[in-house]
Design a protein around this motif. Sequence first.
Motif, mmCIF file in Angstrom:
data_model
loop_
_atom_site.group_PDB
_atom_site.id
_atom_site.type_symbol
_atom_site.label_atom_id
_atom_site.label_comp_id
_atom_site.label_asym_id
_atom_site.label_seq_id
_atom_site.Cartn_x
_atom_site.Cartn_y
_atom_site.Cartn_z
ATOM 1 N N GLN A 150 13.437 80.477 67.975
ATOM 2 C CA GLN A 150 13.317 81.559 68.948
ATOM 3 C C GLN A 150 14.485 82.537 68.884
ATOM 4 O O GLN A 150 14.414 83.619 69.428
ATOM 5 C CB GLN A 150 13.222 80.993 70.365
ATOM 6 C CG GLN A 150 11.959 80.211 70.606
ATOM 7 C CD GLN A 150 11.969 79.510 71.958
ATOM 8 O OE1 GLN A 150 12.994 79.419 72.621
ATOM 9 N NE2 GLN A 150 10.821 78.994 72.349
ATOM 10 N N SER A 151 15.562 82.152 68.229
ATOM 11 C CA SER A 151 16.753 83.008 68.175
ATOM 12 C C SER A 151 16.731 83.876 66.920
ATOM 13 O O SER A 151 15.859 83.758 66.070
ATOM 14 C CB SER A 151 18.013 82.149 68.176
ATOM 15 O OG SER A 151 18.198 81.542 66.899
ATOM 16 N N SER A 152 17.727 84.742 66.808
ATOM 17 C CA SER A 152 17.832 85.597 65.635
ATOM 18 C C SER A 152 18.759 84.984 64.579
ATOM 19 O O SER A 152 19.068 85.631 63.581
ATOM 20 C CB SER A 152 18.331 86.988 66.045
ATOM 21 O OG SER A 152 19.629 86.866 66.596
ATOM 22 N N LEU A 153 19.200 83.756 64.805
ATOM 23 C CA LEU A 153 20.046 83.083 63.822
ATOM 24 C C LEU A 153 19.250 82.768 62.562
ATOM 25 O O LEU A 153 18.084 82.413 62.641
ATOM 26 C CB LEU A 153 20.596 81.772 64.390
ATOM 27 C CG LEU A 153 21.568 81.866 65.554
ATOM 28 C CD1 LEU A 153 21.907 80.466 66.060
ATOM 29 C CD2 LEU A 153 22.831 82.575 65.133
ATOM 30 N N LYS A 194 21.371 70.700 59.239
ATOM 31 C CA LYS A 194 21.501 72.042 58.691
ATOM 32 C C LYS A 194 20.117 72.669 58.702
ATOM 33 O O LYS A 194 19.180 72.120 58.142
ATOM 34 C CB LYS A 194 22.049 71.991 57.267
ATOM 35 C CG LYS A 194 22.290 73.353 56.672
ATOM 36 C CD LYS A 194 22.938 73.241 55.297
ATOM 37 C CE LYS A 194 23.254 74.596 54.730
ATOM 38 N NZ LYS A 194 23.852 74.506 53.417
ATOM 39 N N LEU A 195 19.984 73.819 59.399
ATOM 40 C CA LEU A 195 18.712 74.516 59.499
ATOM 41 C C LEU A 195 18.862 75.913 58.930
ATOM 42 O O LEU A 195 19.867 76.575 59.167
ATOM 43 C CB LEU A 195 18.273 74.641 60.965
ATOM 44 C CG LEU A 195 18.095 73.351 61.740
ATOM 45 C CD1 LEU A 195 17.890 73.644 63.202
ATOM 46 C CD2 LEU A 195 16.904 72.600 61.206
ATOM 47 N N LYS A 196 17.856 76.357 58.190
ATOM 48 C CA LYS A 196 17.824 77.722 57.660
ATOM 49 C C LYS A 196 16.469 78.308 57.976
ATOM 50 O O LYS A 196 15.455 77.646 57.809
ATOM 51 C CB LYS A 196 18.043 77.747 56.152
ATOM 52 C CG LYS A 196 19.438 77.432 55.724
ATOM 53 C CD LYS A 196 19.570 77.576 54.218
ATOM 54 C CE LYS A 196 20.959 77.242 53.751
ATOM 55 N NZ LYS A 196 21.105 77.405 52.321
ATOM 56 N N LYS A 197 16.458 79.579 58.436
ATOM 57 C CA LYS A 197 15.202 80.277 58.674
ATOM 58 C C LYS A 197 14.947 81.246 57.542
ATOM 59 O O LYS A 197 15.861 81.668 56.862
ATOM 60 C CB LYS A 197 15.276 81.083 59.985
ATOM 61 C CG LYS A 197 15.053 80.238 61.189
ATOM 62 C CD LYS A 197 14.738 80.969 62.469
ATOM 63 C CE LYS A 197 15.310 82.307 62.698
ATOM 64 N NZ LYS A 197 15.075 82.828 64.043
ATOM 65 N N GLU A 250 22.155 84.324 72.820
ATOM 66 C CA GLU A 250 22.874 83.863 71.635
ATOM 67 C C GLU A 250 24.329 83.558 71.990
ATOM 68 O O GLU A 250 24.843 84.041 72.990
ATOM 69 C CB GLU A 250 22.862 84.955 70.555
ATOM 70 C CG GLU A 250 21.492 85.388 70.112
ATOM 71 C CD GLU A 250 20.769 84.324 69.327
ATOM 72 O OE1 GLU A 250 21.423 83.495 68.673
ATOM 73 O OE2 GLU A 250 19.539 84.317 69.369
ATOM 74 N N TYR A 251 24.991 82.813 71.122
ATOM 75 C CA TYR A 251 26.426 82.570 71.277
ATOM 76 C C TYR A 251 27.164 83.908 71.202
ATOM 77 O O TYR A 251 26.918 84.707 70.308
ATOM 78 C CB TYR A 251 26.932 81.632 70.165
ATOM 79 C CG TYR A 251 28.432 81.551 70.103
ATOM 80 C CD1 TYR A 251 29.133 80.746 70.997
ATOM 81 C CD2 TYR A 251 29.143 82.299 69.183
ATOM 82 C CE1 TYR A 251 30.504 80.683 70.962
ATOM 83 C CE2 TYR A 251 30.527 82.239 69.132
ATOM 84 C CZ TYR A 251 31.200 81.430 70.024
ATOM 85 O OH TYR A 251 32.565 81.372 69.991
#
Length: 165
Positions: free
Chosen positions: A15-18, A31-34, A154-155
Amino acid sequence: MKIQEIREIIKLIDQSSLDEFLYESDGTKIKLKKNDKGIISTGGQSFESSSVVEEPKMVEVKAEPVSEIKEEVVVTEAKPVVEESSLHKITSPMVGTFYQSSSPDAGAYVQVGSKINADSIVCIVEAMKLFNEIEAEVEGEIVEILVKDGQLVEYGQPLFLVKGN
């Protein structure tokens, strides 16, 4: 780390823009990558993760001739111009969901015009089913609330603008 916690992290990142997220704690590494194939690894186990990107679809639009042109004037209320460099930003310390109050029936912690001090609680950010109270860490007056209740933040995202004393 439980599989439900991993699913919640995947949902928040989705859901984020990360584009990339790395988490390490007590021998657990995630470790996650979109928008790319990524590997989720927990301890010695690995899980494949990838985002699905749909192909753009062509849509036919038909234009019709305009027989009459109308002019419309919209008047909006102007906000007072405040020198932004003199304002302090209260930012989100984490990725999560922003809430203005402790429960749906309770009033907001702060509103525009509220006077705050450094230990005033200004909002809650929910991350992984944990509700984290966010303190102002500055004295002054709330000038603007930059996010809506229930919005994903976001952070480091600014949440409030505060005019110092």
